[in-house]
Each structure stands twice: as C-alpha cells, then as structure tokens.
Design a protein around this motif. Structure first.
Motif, mmCIF file in Angstrom:
data_model
loop_
_atom_site.group_PDB
_atom_site.id
_atom_site.type_symbol
_atom_site.label_atom_id
_atom_site.label_comp_id
_atom_site.label_asym_id
_atom_site.label_seq_id
_atom_site.Cartn_x
_atom_site.Cartn_y
_atom_site.Cartn_z
ATOM 1 N N VAL A 12 0.844 -1.205 0.000
ATOM 2 C CA VAL A 12 0.000 0.000 0.000
ATOM 3 C C VAL A 12 0.875 1.248 0.000
ATOM 4 N N MET A 13 1.914 1.242 0.852
ATOM 5 C CA MET A 13 2.793 2.408 0.902
ATOM 6 C C MET A 13 3.513 2.590 -0.429
ATOM 7 N N GLY A 14 3.812 1.467 -1.091
ATOM 8 C CA GLY A 14 4.452 1.569 -2.394
ATOM 9 C C GLY A 14 3.559 2.262 -3.405
ATOM 10 N N VAL A 15 2.275 1.893 -3.401
ATOM 11 C CA VAL A 15 1.325 2.567 -4.302
ATOM 12 C C VAL A 15 1.281 4.060 -3.987
ATOM 13 N N ALA A 16 1.218 4.365 -2.677
ATOM 14 C CA ALA A 16 1.179 5.778 -2.275
ATOM 15 C C ALA A 16 2.419 6.509 -2.780
ATOM 16 N N ALA A 17 3.588 5.868 -2.629
ATOM 17 C CA ALA A 17 4.827 6.514 -3.067
ATOM 18 C C ALA A 17 4.813 6.733 -4.576
ATOM 19 N N THR A 18 4.253 5.749 -5.321
ATOM 20 C CA THR A 18 4.180 5.919 -6.778
ATOM 21 C C THR A 18 3.335 7.129 -7.142
ATOM 22 N N LEU A 19 2.174 7.263 -6.455
ATOM 23 C CA LEU A 19 1.317 8.420 -6.725
ATOM 24 C C LEU A 19 2.064 9.722 -6.437
ATOM 25 N N ASN A 20 2.852 9.713 -5.345
ATOM 26 C CA ASN A 20 3.629 10.911 -5.028
ATOM 27 C C ASN A 20 4.608 11.240 -6.137
ATOM 28 N N VAL A 21 5.258 10.187 -6.658
ATOM 29 C CA VAL A 21 6.254 10.430 -7.705
ATOM 30 C C VAL A 21 5.583 10.975 -8.960
ATOM 31 N N VAL A 22 4.376 10.449 -9.261
ATOM 32 C CA VAL A 22 3.652 10.972 -10.426
ATOM 33 C C VAL A 22 3.399 12.463 -10.250
ATOM 34 N N ARG A 23 2.954 12.843 -9.046
ATOM 35 C CA ARG A 23 2.695 14.263 -8.789
ATOM 36 C C ARG A 23 3.994 15.059 -8.857
ATOM 37 N N LEU A 24 5.063 14.455 -8.379
ATOM 38 C CA LEU A 24 6.373 15.136 -8.397
ATOM 39 C C LEU A 24 6.802 15.436 -9.822
ATOM 40 N N ILE A 25 6.564 14.481 -10.728
ATOM 41 C CA ILE A 25 6.971 14.690 -12.113
ATOM 42 C C ILE A 25 6.007 15.636 -12.820
ATOM 43 N N GLN A 26 4.698 15.462 -12.539
ATOM 44 C CA GLN A 26 3.700 16.255 -13.230
ATOM 45 C C GLN A 26 3.746 17.725 -12.838
ATOM 46 N N GLY A 27 4.089 17.995 -11.636
ATOM 47 C CA GLY A 27 4.058 19.375 -11.155
ATOM 48 C C GLY A 27 2.654 19.818 -10.836
ATOM 49 N N PRO A 28 2.035 20.795 -11.449
ATOM 50 C CA PRO A 28 2.591 21.652 -12.477
ATOM 51 C C PRO A 28 3.406 22.827 -11.922
#
Lengths: 89, 166, 109
Positions: A12-28
């Motif tokens: 579950v934490m891994g999924v959460a971390a992935t979502l964070n990374v997506v937001r990190l890359i997306q910005g805006p």
C-alpha cells in the motif's frame, strides 16, 4: 498474522509513493513538487518503520527520526526559498 | 533566585523527558544525565527561548488536547470521504477568520490545530496578526466555519493560557 | 505475543497505511494546489502516526520493558506537518497559483 499484514502495508505504501512520484513529475508548479516530496519522505518514514517491525529490530528508529527531522528542515528551507528567494533572513 | 538557576522549568522537564525517550530507558544514569541536560541547556540558551504563557487551567488543557486528537481522527475520516468521493462535490473556499490572540505561542498552537483538523489549512496571517486566511476543502457555509473555529478552539485556548485577550 | 495484541497491531498498521494511501490519492487527484494541500497534512500525518503507534506496541511487547521512543517520531510529525503546510501555502499564495473557479472567497495578494 503480522507476516501477512506487513507486506500488504508495504505494498500500500508503495502505491502511495508511486502516486507521489507521479505528482512530483507532473508538477505543475513548484509548491506542488515540494508538497509531493514532503509527502514522499513521510511515506518513506512509514516504510522504514514497517521494515523495522519486519526484521524485528529497533535499529531503524534513529533512521526514521532523522528522516523526519531532515525532511522537515528541507521542506521549510525550500518553502522559504520560494517565498523570498532566500533561506536565512 | 529560583528563576535565575531554573529559568524555564517546563522546558527543563521537557528536555529531560526527551532525553529519556531518545535513549528509551529509565536507568538511573540516564535520569541523572537527562536532569543535568534539562538544567544546563535552558541556562545556556535562556535568552533565545520564546516566552510561553502560564497554563491557568491544566485540567482543561488535558480535556482540550483529548478533544483535538479526537477531532483529528474525525477530520481524517471526513477528508478521506471527500478525497475518494466524486470531485464535483467539493466546494473549497478561502475564509477569513478574525483572531483575538496576541501571544505568539498560543497563535502558533491555534494555526497548527486549524491545519490538523476538519478540512481546513491555515494559509496566511495578516500583517497586524488580526486575521487568519484559512483554506477549507469543503465549506458550504463560511460563517459556520468561523463560528466553529472560534468556539471550539480559540475560546478554550484563551481560557487555558494566561494571555491578554483583545 | 498474545493474539489480541497482534490483532490490534495489525489493525493499526493497516489503517495507518490506508490513510497514508488516501493522502497520496488526494495529492494525486484533487484539482488545484490548495485542495491538494489537505491530503498530505492530515491523512498522511495520521496514517504514519498509526503505523508508528503499531510499531510502538510491537516493540513494547517484544523486549523487556516498554519502548516509548516511537512517540517522538509521532509527536514530531504532528508538530511539523502544519508548519510545513503553512509555509507551502504562503509560498503558493505569493506565486498566485490558480485555484479552481468554484472556490469561494479570495486569496490575499
């Protein structure tokens, strides 16, 4: 029971971390990225604590505490930099 | 005399407790060392420590803290429902909340509590420290939100701490 | 370790990580910066608080004597999360980040 629950929690934490990374890359925007990093370190802290339970060792506590302290200082420093282009005032 | 050698008793106790927690022990040696650190550090950094107003009603403080913890849990369930629900149902708002607290420490406590509890994040404080800009995730009624913050958190804080009320 | 204690620890860990996931989902899918700020400050903080509480119970049941030092991590997170959220909100206000049109009230300049 714990031997099944901990891998589940880590997933579950891994999924959460992935979502964070997506937001990190997306910005805006820059504050969005800082917020994503802020969330990311808190999630990493939880994973470390879970890993400590998994290995049944107390050693990771210091690492978790240090991540909490350093992450907070980092977030505040970047936020201050965004606020007035200067960290120390 | 006692103020000279023990300028911040509460800070001393907190530091000693922190030391014992960090070492995760109650061994007599660490208790002694913690007491020494709790006595020495406030003496050295005394001038830099922010003055904390005296607690007038400790019992009320405990009850207030318990209620805040409960509110944090409730707030999280509420936020979870909003986050997972449909996006169209959100009604975010910026709300100006007038504050009556002068003291820095109590004001910090209030803004932190606002950030941790139901659907609100304190975003900014006006120059004259009289108005707090709060962003609410879901606030159909701004007036009710202001009233809730006032009665639920600000009034008890003013009652608990000895500080001027303007 | 008694079964009920293990069950309590499991519930705390699962609830904690699910709350952290909710925070991350909020960060991912809410429409503008100020709404996104809500997920991490509340849900993630409480989630990690739950995980740390579970860890505290676990280590207290393991060795001799209690193990309370995880409280420090939790306390620290609960004190710092609002502060960093406030700083980021101020930075965002200054950069005049767009807010969704439905937002009522005006941010300050």
């Amino acid at each position: 029971m714990l031997e099944y629950v901990i891998p589940f929690c880590m997933a579950v934490m891994g999924v959460a971390a992935t979502l964070n990374v997506v937001r990190l890359i997306q910005g805006p925007s820059m504050p969005d990225r800082v917020l994503a990093l802020d969330t990311f370190y808190i999630n990493a802290l939880a994973v470390i604590v879970l890993f400590g339970i998994w290995l049944n060792t107390d050693l990771f506590f210091e690492a978790a505490l240090l991540i909490a302290v350093m992450g907070f200082v980092g977030t505040v420093a970047v936020a201050k930099h965004l606020l007035n282009g200067d960290i120390i005032d | 005399m006692i103020r000279r050698w023990l300028p911040h008793p509460a800070l001393s106790v907190a530091l000693a407790g922190l030391w014992l927690l960090l070492n995760n022990t109650l061994a007599p040696g660490h208790v002694l060392l913690g007491a020494f650190l709790g006595w020495g550090i406030p003496l050295l950094v005394g001038p830099f420590v922010m003055p904390v107003p005296r607690v007038r009603r400790p019992l009320l403080l405990v009850r207030f803290l318990l209620r805040v913890i409960l509110d944090i849990v409730v707030a999280n369930l509420h936020v979870a429902r909003l986050v997972l629900g449909p996006k169209g149902r959100l009604s975010p708002a910026f709300v100006e909340v007038p504050v009556r607290i002068d003291d820095e420490f109590v004001l910090t406590a209030l803004t932190s509590i606002i950030s941790l509890t139901p659907g609100t994040v304190s975003a900014s404080l006006s120059e004259d420290r009289r108005t707090l800009l709060v962003h609410a995730l879901d606030a159909p009624d701004a007036e009710a939100l202001v009233a809730e913050i006032r009665t639920r958190y600000e009034t008890p804080l003013l009652e608990i701490f000895e500080c001027s009320n303007t | 370790m008694p079964l009920w204690l293990e069950a309590v620890i499991c519930v705390l860990l699962v609830l904690g990580s699910l709350f952290a996931l909710v925070g991350a989902i909020g960060l991912y899918r809410l429409p503008d910066f100020f709404t996104r700020l809500h997920g991490p400050t509340k849900a993630t903080t409480l989630g990690v608080g739950g995980v740390v509480l579970g860890s505290m119970l676990f280590f207290s049941s393991q060795g001799e004597g209690g193990s309370l030092h995880e409280i420090l991590v939790m306390l620290f997170l609960f004190i710092t999360a609002p502060v960093s959220a406030h700083m980021l909100a101020k930075a965002a206000l200054q950069e005049r980040l767009p807010v969704i049109p439905k937002t009522r009230g005006k941010p300050w300049d």
